[in-house]
Design a protein around this motif. Structure first.
Motif, PDB file in Angstrom:
ATOM      1  N   ARG A  22      44.872  37.034  35.846  1.00  0.00           N
ATOM      2  CA  ARG A  22      45.195  35.723  35.283  1.00  0.00           C
ATOM      3  C   ARG A  22      46.684  35.421  35.455  1.00  0.00           C
ATOM      4  O   ARG A  22      47.069  34.280  35.699  1.00  0.00           O
ATOM      5  CB  ARG A  22      44.806  35.658  33.803  1.00  0.00           C
ATOM      6  CG  ARG A  22      45.031  34.272  33.233  1.00  0.00           C
ATOM      7  CD  ARG A  22      44.407  34.091  31.864  1.00  0.00           C
ATOM      8  NE  ARG A  22      44.534  32.700  31.468  1.00  0.00           N
ATOM      9  CZ  ARG A  22      45.127  32.291  30.359  1.00  0.00           C
ATOM     10  NH1 ARG A  22      45.605  33.169  29.499  1.00  0.00           N
ATOM     11  NH2 ARG A  22      45.211  31.006  30.087  1.00  0.00           N
ATOM     12  N   ASP A  42      42.903  28.109  36.413  1.00  0.00           N
ATOM     13  CA  ASP A  42      42.974  29.106  35.349  1.00  0.00           C
ATOM     14  C   ASP A  42      41.678  29.883  35.375  1.00  0.00           C
ATOM     15  O   ASP A  42      40.730  29.512  36.078  1.00  0.00           O
ATOM     16  CB  ASP A  42      43.192  28.445  33.987  1.00  0.00           C
ATOM     17  CG  ASP A  42      43.769  29.412  32.955  1.00  0.00           C
ATOM     18  OD1 ASP A  42      43.874  30.619  33.241  1.00  0.00           O
ATOM     19  OD2 ASP A  42      44.102  28.956  31.849  1.00  0.00           O
ATOM     20  N   PHE A  45      39.089  34.071  30.516  1.00  0.00           N
ATOM     21  CA  PHE A  45      39.298  35.502  30.290  1.00  0.00           C
ATOM     22  C   PHE A  45      38.024  36.181  29.801  1.00  0.00           C
ATOM     23  O   PHE A  45      37.641  37.240  30.310  1.00  0.00           O
ATOM     24  CB  PHE A  45      40.433  35.723  29.289  1.00  0.00           C
ATOM     25  CG  PHE A  45      40.611  37.157  28.904  1.00  0.00           C
ATOM     26  CD1 PHE A  45      41.249  38.034  29.741  1.00  0.00           C
ATOM     27  CD2 PHE A  45      40.112  37.633  27.699  1.00  0.00           C
ATOM     28  CE1 PHE A  45      41.405  39.368  29.408  1.00  0.00           C
ATOM     29  CE2 PHE A  45      40.261  38.965  27.352  1.00  0.00           C
ATOM     30  CZ  PHE A  45      40.911  39.829  28.203  1.00  0.00           C
ATOM     31  N   PRO A  67      37.967  31.590  39.117  1.00  0.00           N
ATOM     32  CA  PRO A  67      38.994  30.622  38.681  1.00  0.00           C
ATOM     33  C   PRO A  67      38.439  29.204  38.599  1.00  0.00           C
ATOM     34  O   PRO A  67      37.647  28.776  39.434  1.00  0.00           O
ATOM     35  CB  PRO A  67      40.060  30.722  39.769  1.00  0.00           C
ATOM     36  CG  PRO A  67      39.887  32.082  40.341  1.00  0.00           C
ATOM     37  CD  PRO A  67      38.409  32.361  40.264  1.00  0.00           C
ATOM     38  N   ASN A  94      49.481  34.830  27.793  1.00  0.00           N
ATOM     39  CA  ASN A  94      48.842  35.871  28.585  1.00  0.00           C
ATOM     40  C   ASN A  94      49.707  37.131  28.636  1.00  0.00           C
ATOM     41  O   ASN A  94      49.192  38.244  28.530  1.00  0.00           O
ATOM     42  CB  ASN A  94      48.555  35.357  30.003  1.00  0.00           C
ATOM     43  CG  ASN A  94      47.684  36.301  30.780  1.00  0.00           C
ATOM     44  OD1 ASN A  94      46.548  36.555  30.392  1.00  0.00           O
ATOM     45  ND2 ASN A  94      48.200  36.829  31.866  1.00  0.00           N
TER      46      ASN A  94
END
Length: 119
Positions: A22, A42, A45, A67, A94
């Protein structure tokens, strides 16, 4: 008797790998802030971590951790969807989460070292 570090470290080793991936995506967004037509991306997660865990367990992955494109709050005239404040905040969060997972891994490794040394 064999020892599996993957079992000892739990999910935190996988979390570190996903956080590192990430970080690369967010850094690319920041680097391309002024590139016309660049689309910010992005990763989810949770979905990416679950994909990694499922693949290790031999289960089929649905590819949900790929992504994703980010929708801008204020689109620019040149088609670039990077908003530097949003990207910097995501990058900072992050990095903080990466440090937290790294701390857990370090604590687990210290505990294993103590057990090996008989302390």
């Amino acid at each position: 008797m064999t020892f599996n570090f993957k079992d000892a470290l739990g999910v935190h080793a996988d979390a570190l790998q996903v956080r590192a991936e990430r970080t690369k995506v967010l850094a690319a967004n920041i680097a391309n802030e002024s590139t016309p037509g660049f689309t910010a991306r992005d990763v989810d997660f949770g979905a990416m971590l679950q994909d990694r865990i499922d693949s290790e367990n031999g289960e089929m992955s649905l590819g949900e951790g790929d992504p994703l494109y980010r929708v801008p709050f204020h689109p620019s005239a040149d088609g670039n969807t990077v908003e530097i404040g949003v990207e910097q905040a995501a990058f900072s969060q992050n990095a903080s989460d990466f440090q937290t997972s790294l701390t857990f891994v370090n604590m687990q490794l210290r505990g294993l070292a103590k057990a090996i040394n008989g302390q």
